[in-house]
Design a protein around this motif. Structure first.
Motif, PDB file in Angstrom:
ATOM      1  N   ASP A 237       0.862  -1.177   0.000  1.00  0.00           N
ATOM      2  CA  ASP A 237       0.000   0.000   0.000  1.00  0.00           C
ATOM      3  C   ASP A 237       0.898   1.226   0.000  1.00  0.00           C
ATOM      4  O   ASP A 237       2.005   1.194   0.564  1.00  0.00           O
ATOM      5  CB  ASP A 237      -0.918   0.007   1.227  1.00  0.00           C
ATOM      6  CG  ASP A 237      -2.092   0.966   1.081  1.00  0.00           C
ATOM      7  OD1 ASP A 237      -1.855   2.188   0.945  1.00  0.00           O
ATOM      8  OD2 ASP A 237      -3.246   0.500   1.103  1.00  0.00           O
ATOM      9  N   TRP A 258       3.581   2.650  -4.109  1.00  0.00           N
ATOM     10  CA  TRP A 258       2.410   2.645  -4.979  1.00  0.00           C
ATOM     11  C   TRP A 258       2.283   1.250  -5.602  1.00  0.00           C
ATOM     12  O   TRP A 258       3.263   0.713  -6.132  1.00  0.00           O
ATOM     13  CB  TRP A 258       2.533   3.706  -6.064  1.00  0.00           C
ATOM     14  CG  TRP A 258       2.100   5.059  -5.585  1.00  0.00           C
ATOM     15  CD1 TRP A 258       2.850   5.940  -4.865  1.00  0.00           C
ATOM     16  CD2 TRP A 258       0.816   5.650  -5.762  1.00  0.00           C
ATOM     17  NE1 TRP A 258       2.109   7.063  -4.574  1.00  0.00           N
ATOM     18  CE2 TRP A 258       0.846   6.919  -5.122  1.00  0.00           C
ATOM     19  CE3 TRP A 258      -0.358   5.255  -6.391  1.00  0.00           C
ATOM     20  CZ2 TRP A 258      -0.245   7.768  -5.094  1.00  0.00           C
ATOM     21  CZ3 TRP A 258      -1.456   6.107  -6.374  1.00  0.00           C
ATOM     22  CH2 TRP A 258      -1.395   7.342  -5.734  1.00  0.00           C
ATOM     23  N   THR A 278      -8.249  -2.280  -2.486  1.00  0.00           N
ATOM     24  CA  THR A 278      -8.419  -0.883  -2.074  1.00  0.00           C
ATOM     25  C   THR A 278      -9.760  -0.297  -2.490  1.00  0.00           C
ATOM     26  O   THR A 278     -10.268   0.621  -1.851  1.00  0.00           O
ATOM     27  CB  THR A 278      -7.309  -0.012  -2.677  1.00  0.00           C
ATOM     28  OG1 THR A 278      -7.240  -0.256  -4.087  1.00  0.00           O
ATOM     29  CG2 THR A 278      -5.972  -0.341  -2.049  1.00  0.00           C
ATOM     30  N   PHE A 283      -5.677   3.853  -7.013  1.00  0.00           N
ATOM     31  CA  PHE A 283      -4.790   2.725  -6.750  1.00  0.00           C
ATOM     32  C   PHE A 283      -5.129   1.537  -7.649  1.00  0.00           C
ATOM     33  O   PHE A 283      -4.243   0.884  -8.211  1.00  0.00           O
ATOM     34  CB  PHE A 283      -4.896   2.285  -5.288  1.00  0.00           C
ATOM     35  CG  PHE A 283      -4.436   3.306  -4.295  1.00  0.00           C
ATOM     36  CD1 PHE A 283      -3.120   3.723  -4.266  1.00  0.00           C
ATOM     37  CD2 PHE A 283      -5.323   3.853  -3.380  1.00  0.00           C
ATOM     38  CE1 PHE A 283      -2.684   4.656  -3.338  1.00  0.00           C
ATOM     39  CE2 PHE A 283      -4.906   4.794  -2.453  1.00  0.00           C
ATOM     40  CZ  PHE A 283      -3.585   5.206  -2.429  1.00  0.00           C
TER      41      PHE A 283
END
Length: 381
Positions: A237, A258, A278, A283
Motif C-alpha cells: 500500500d 504505490w 483498495t 490505486f
C-alpha cells in the motif's frame, strides 16, 4: 515428503532407521495428493499421513515390513468389493486408487533424500523466493539393483546415484524437466534402449506468491488465509500509516509503495495470485492494468457491482482489452454470502482454489462428478 521433513531429518541426524511411505500414483478420487508421505521409525513411532486415515494402518504395517526385510515395497490400495476375501481389508472409501512406495532409509540410501529435504526446509525458513529449487528422485519400479536408488537434482548439479553414470544422466535429465515445470509424478526411463525403470520425482520449487494490494482490514484476513494455503504473501500500500507489519502479522512482507510501481518491478509467474482490495480507482486502475497484462494465475478486485462497472470503464479507457478484462475476477470471491473480513477472505480463497484446481464452486451435494479434479500439481510447498 516435505510436510514431514523436520521429523525425518531429526531421525536421520540421530542415525535412527526409518521407512518412508509415499503416494506415487493416484487414480480417480483420493484423499491426498502425489507425494503425501508417512514415515515410520524402527521403534514404531510414526509421522505424516498418506490417506487421511483410510489405509494408514495397512501402510504402517507395510513400512514395518520394509524395515524388517531391508528392501523397498510397493502396494496399491483401492475400493474393497463386497466379495473380497478379507472383509476387513483396507480400502479407500472415496472410490479412488493409490500406489504407495515404501523405502527403508539407512545410510547411504538416505543421503540424497535428507539432502533434498534440508534444502527444501532451508528455503521454507529463509523465505521461499530465496530458496533453491530441488527435485528428489527415487527409483520405484525396475531391476532390484536400482530399486530405491535416490538422487537430489538441482538445476546445475546433482548428488546420489543409481550406480551407473550413463543411467544417472538420463534420470537427471528427466528430473530437471519435471523441476522446470514444477510438477511431481512418475516418469518412465529407458537408459540403454532396453532397460526400463520408473522414477518418482518430487519437485520442490519456490512457493507461489500472493500479492495483496490495499492495507485494509480485509487484507489481514486474506494474508492469513493465503499463508495457510502455502503462498508467500506480500501486502502493499502507498500509505505508510496503514502498511505496517504490526497490522499484518501473517504477511511475509509489508511494502510501502504505490501498487502499480511495486508490481512493475516484481517478478511474477503463472502461479502468482493478485488481490486488489483498495476499491479506490487511483490505486486500483494502474495496478490492474499492469496485472491483467501478465500471465498470472488469478487477478481479483474487491468492490460492489457499481464499483466494478466504474472500474471496468476506467480500465477500458486505459487501454485494457476485452480479452484482458475477461481475466478479472470482480467482484472478487465466490458467492458465500460473506460479510465479515474473515468470511470474505474465505470467499476469496475458495475462488483461488477453484481457479487453480478447475473446480466449479458449486456445492458438492448438487454435483455428481469427481470430487478431486485431475490437475497437474505445480505447488505446494
Amino acid at each position: 515428503m516435505r510436510d514431514i521433513a523436520t521429523q525425518v531429518l531429526d531421525w536421520d541426524a540421530a542415525g535412527q532407521p526409518y521407512a518412508v511411505a509415499s503416494v506415487v500414483a493416484v487414480r480417480g478420487s483420493a484423499p491426498r495428493e502425489l507425494g503425501a508421505a508417512m514415515a515410520v521409525r524402527a521403534d514404531g513411532a510414526v509421522v505424516g499421513s498418506v490417506s487421511g486415515g483410510c489405509v494408514e494402518a495397512a501402510v504402517y504395517e507395510l513400512a514395518r515390513r520394509a524395515l524388517a526385510e531391508g528392501r523397498p515395497l510397493t502396494e496399491s490400495y483401492g475400493v474393497a468389493g463386497e466379495s473380497a476375501d478379507d472383509p476387513f481389508a483396507p480400502s479407500l472409501t472415496c472410490g479412488g486408487e493409490l500406489d504407495v512406495f515404501v523405502q527403508p532409509m539407512r545410510r547411504p540410501a538416505s543421503g540424497p533424500v535428507a539432502e533434498a529435504l534440508r534444502v527444501a526446509e532451508a528455503a521454507r525458513r529463509v523465505g521461499e523466493e530465496a530458496g533453491e529449487p530441488v527435485a528428489l528422485v527415487r527409483v520405484v519400479r525396475g531391476p532390484a539393483a536400482v530399486l530405491g536408488a535416490a538422487l537430489a537434482v538441482y538445476r546445475d548439479r546433482h548428488s546420489g546415484t543409481t550406480g551407473d553414470p550413463a543411467r544417472d544422466s538420463v534420470v537427471v535429465a528427466e528430473a530437471r524437466a519435471a523441476l522446470d515445470q514444477g510438477v511431481t509424478g512418475l516418469r518412465d526411463v529407458c537408459a540403454d534402449g532396453t532397460t526400463e525403470f520408473t522414477v518418482f520425482v518430487e519437485s520442490w520449487v519456490t512457493a507461489p506468491r500472493m500479492l495483496v494490494f490495499g492495507a485494509i482490514d480485509y487484507a489481514a484476513a486474506v494474508a492469513a488465509v493465503g499463508r495457510f494455503l502455502g503462498y508467500r504473501v506480500t501486502v502493499c500500500d502507498a500509505r505508510p500509516v496503514f502498511a505496517t507489519p504490526a497490522r499484518f502479522p501473517q504477511a511475509h512482507e509489508v511494502v510501502v509503495e504505490w501498487p502499480h510501481r511495486y508490481l512493475a518491478r516484481t517478478p511474477t509467474d503463472e502461479r502468482t495470485v493478485v488481490c486488489v482490495l483498495t476499491h479506490d480507482p487511483k490505486f486500483d486502475v494502474p495496478v490492474l492494468v499492469e496485472a491483467l497484462r501478465r500471465p498470472l494465475a488469478y487477478v481479483g478486485a474487491l468492490g460492489s457491482r457499481r464499483t466494478h462497472e466504474d472500474r471496468t470503464r476506467r480500465l477500458r479507457a486505459a487501454g485494457v482489452t476485452d480479452a484482458e478484462l475477461a481475466r478479472l475476477r470482480s467482484p472478487i470471491g465466490l458467492d458465500l454470502g460473506a460479510r465479515t473480513a474473515e468470511e470474505t477472505a474465505v470467499s476469496i480463497a475458495a475462488e483461488i482454489v477453484a481457479v487453480r484446481r478447475g473446480g466449479g464452486g458449486a456445492p458438492l451435494s448438487t454435483t455428481d462428478g469427481p470430487i478431486h479434479h485431475e490437475t497437474v500439481r505445480a505447488v505446494r510447498p
